[in-house]
Write a protein that holds these residues in place. Structure first.
Motif, PDB file in Angstrom:
ATOM      1  N   GLY A 133       0.810  -1.209   0.000  1.00 27.68           N
ATOM      2  CA  GLY A 133       0.000   0.000   0.000  1.00 27.68           C
ATOM      3  C   GLY A 133       0.843   1.257   0.000  1.00 27.68           C
ATOM      4  O   GLY A 133       2.031   1.250   0.367  1.00 27.68           O
ATOM      5  N   TYR A 490      -1.889 -10.638   4.000  1.00 28.31           N
ATOM      6  CA  TYR A 490      -1.580  -9.285   3.528  1.00 28.31           C
ATOM      7  C   TYR A 490      -1.160  -9.338   2.052  1.00 28.31           C
ATOM      8  O   TYR A 490      -0.262 -10.062   1.668  1.00 28.31           O
ATOM      9  N   GLY A 491      -1.863  -8.547   1.245  1.00 28.59           N
ATOM     10  CA  GLY A 491      -1.562  -8.490  -0.177  1.00 28.59           C
ATOM     11  C   GLY A 491      -2.456  -9.367  -1.023  1.00 28.59           C
ATOM     12  O   GLY A 491      -2.430  -9.265  -2.250  1.00 28.59           O
ATOM     13  N   GLU A 495      -9.212  -5.139   2.414  1.00 26.64           N
ATOM     14  CA  GLU A 495      -8.752  -3.838   2.907  1.00 26.64           C
ATOM     15  C   GLU A 495      -8.642  -3.818   4.424  1.00 26.64           C
ATOM     16  O   GLU A 495      -7.840  -3.061   4.988  1.00 26.64           O
ATOM     17  N   ALA A 498      -5.208  -5.194   5.104  1.00 27.94           N
ATOM     18  CA  ALA A 498      -4.216  -4.232   4.622  1.00 27.94           C
ATOM     19  C   ALA A 498      -4.141  -3.012   5.534  1.00 27.94           C
ATOM     20  O   ALA A 498      -3.044  -2.546   5.894  1.00 27.94           O
ATOM     21  N   GLU A 502      -0.789  -2.062   7.723  1.00 29.27           N
ATOM     22  CA  GLU A 502      -0.091  -0.822   7.376  1.00 29.27           C
ATOM     23  C   GLU A 502      -0.133   0.189   8.513  1.00 29.27           C
ATOM     24  O   GLU A 502       0.853   0.905   8.751  1.00 29.27           O
TER      25      GLU A 502
END
Length: 517
Positions: A133, A490-491, A495, A498, A502
């Motif tokens: 991100g 993750y990835g 969302e 993510a 992050e």
């Protein structure tokens, strides 16, 4: 079968005709071992000590990396690391790195590891940089590295490509003593080739040595604490780092956790259950559609998948090439699609081809994808070699035949369809030329700041219960749960995951205990 992740899904690779990476250099000479790194001009012993360098290894901690452009948006460098963290006079090896430089106000460097053992962080960053991100790209130099023994770092070398190709497709009847003996002879051939073609490095590619390399990289990159994102086996590497250097652990994300307290036998059994459950989820989904080659109930469908595997053992499936699909290759082809539900339609295609047409072209493609085999018979990575070498140093199962058969019986009770493929693990390391490495780290990583563990409920390769166990084992572990199928989160998930990952890495915001996405 802990594998690099998140990998390009098979479905996307088939659709895009993804080219495999550069060829593996032929395995004809020992891995490169250099003389110790030369002292940097004017290096300050006090600065090296402040960076955390162990006595005798100060020069490694203050070396200057020479970054050069190596593709649009990427820089590459080579670091020197000691061959042995027990002997500063043993010589040095090379570690390959690449990075994407932070676009905004920099928090520090974020080291990433895709798993394995044997996954290339350099290749991973090149292929997966788009999944990170904007907050991460703005705040960190994102750094890929090939751990010792892997890829473009000083590598483990074993068989040449032709011999490796032959070995990875072999079947053994392990229900017979003759089959076990033949499998052990093949494992012995691997051990001898690895010893001959790798040299002294073969005894120093354990996870603890790789974690010590990461601490050196932390210092060389100019960070007081290590910020890290590790997937699958990369969680074991990250947890090992935290256990060795809790005071230097920064923000660590361990996605697809491996509980470092588990034995090799417990790992095998857990993965068997994980893949059995993932296959059952696939069969359920397949049979809910209109073009599934598996008929009857879900249990019937599971038995039909097993029948495909058993048929391949008796009569390997022909393909449009001169190669056949053995049971081993058929299992690889099925297993690789279970890492991401986006690949399930390709598994349906492969099973339809095998069951209805009696052919194995798609299964062979999938097996080659799993093994990093190119269409010309070469291999794009040394992941198979590194996987074996690291595993045999970290932990190994009993090679006693009765012990192994008892374990297989246990596994098949909980994973009747695929369990047999996770047994007899002691064979691989039975004649390994180097001993298992003694654990020197605190599994609880007492004193480390909060460590974020991410677990996927339907993960086949690193079952969710392992992430729960890792979070519980780590004194400061915090579990983030993704409810879904596939390997890691993750990835490749949503969302919610993510955003939580992050926010933790960039701002240090720890998700509330029990957060589920």
């Amino acid at each position: 079968m802990t594998s690099s992740s998140p990998r390009t899904t098979v479905a996307r690779a088939l659709a895009a005709g993804t080219a495999v990476a550069a060829l593996l250099v032929g395995c004809s000479a020992p891995g490169k071992v250099q003389t110790p790194v030369e002292s940097a001009a004017g290096w300050d012993p006090a600065a090296a000590a402040a960076a955390g360098a162990p006595e005798g290894f100060e020069e490694y901690y203050v070396q200057d990396l020479q970054w050069t452009e190596c593709g649009e948006g990427f820089e590459c460098a080579t670091a020197s690391a000691p061959l042995s963290w027990d002997d500063p006079d043993a010589g040095s090896i090379e570690l390959a790195l690449n990075r994407v430089v932070a676009r905004g106000e920099k928090v520090g460097s974020l080291l990433v590891n895709p798993g394995g053992p044997g996954g290339s962080g350099v290749d991973f960053l090149r292929s997966a940089v788009g999944m990170f991100g904007d907050p991460l790209k703005d705040s960190f130099d994102i750094v890929g590295f090939d751990p010792r023994g892997v890829g473009d770092s000083t590598p483990v070398r074993c068989f040449d490509d032709a011999r490796k190709d032959e070995s990875l497709s072999k079947d053994f009847d392990l229900e017979t003593d003759e089959g076990v003996a033949a499998a052990r002879e093949e494992a012995r051939a691997w051990a001898e080739a690895c010893a001959q073609n790798t040299g002294e490095l073969l005894g120093t590619v354990d996870t603890q040595s790789a974690a010590r390399d990461m601490d050196m990289l932390r210092a060389v990159l100019g960070d007081d604490q290590l910020h890290y994102l590790g997937y699958s086996y990369g969680t074991q590497l990250g947890a090992t780092y935290a256990g060795l250097f809790p005071e230097r652990a920064g923000r660590l994300v361990l996605d697809g956790g491996i509980d470092v307290t588990l034995s090799a036998d417990e790992v095998s059994k857990g993965q068997a259950v994980g893949f059995e459950n993932a296959l059952r989820a696939y069969v359920t989904d397949c049979q809910a559609g209109s073009s599934c080659p598996l008929s009857g109930s879900v249990d019937d469908g599971m038995r039909q998948v097993r029948a495909v595997l058993d048929y391949a053992f008796e009569r390997p499936y022909p393909t449009s090439s001169d190669r056949q699909v053995t049971q081993t290759l058929a299992f690889y082809g099925i297993a690789v699609t279970l890492y991401d539900e986006g690949s399930w339609p390709v598994l349906t295609q492969a099973l339809e081809e095998a069951i209805i047409q009696g052919r194995g072209d798609t299964l062979l493609y999938l097996a080659d994808f799993y093994n990093d085999r190119n269409s010309d018979g070469t291999f794009s990575t040394n992941s198979s070699e590194a996987f074996r070498a690291v595993g045999c140093l970290d932990d190994r199962s009993s090679a006693d035949v009765e012990d192994m058969r008892a374990q297989v019986a246990e596994i098949e009770e909980v994973a009747p369809t695929v369990g047999t493929f996770f047994g007899y693990g002691g064979i691989a390391c039975a004649d390994w030329p180097h001993p298992e490495v003694e654990q020197e780290f605190d599994a609880s990583a007492a004193g480390a700041p909060p460590i974020l563990v991410v677990g996927t409920t339907g993960d086949p390769a690193t079952p969710y219960v392992w992430s729960e166990g890792l979070a519980d084992t780590l004194e400061s572990g915090v579990l983030l749960t993704y409810e879904g199928e596939g390997h890691t989160a993750y990835g490749r998930s949503n969302e919610c995951v993510a955003g939580a990952v992050e926010a933790y890495l960039v701002e240090g915001t720890v998700p509330a205990e029990g957060t589920t996405c």
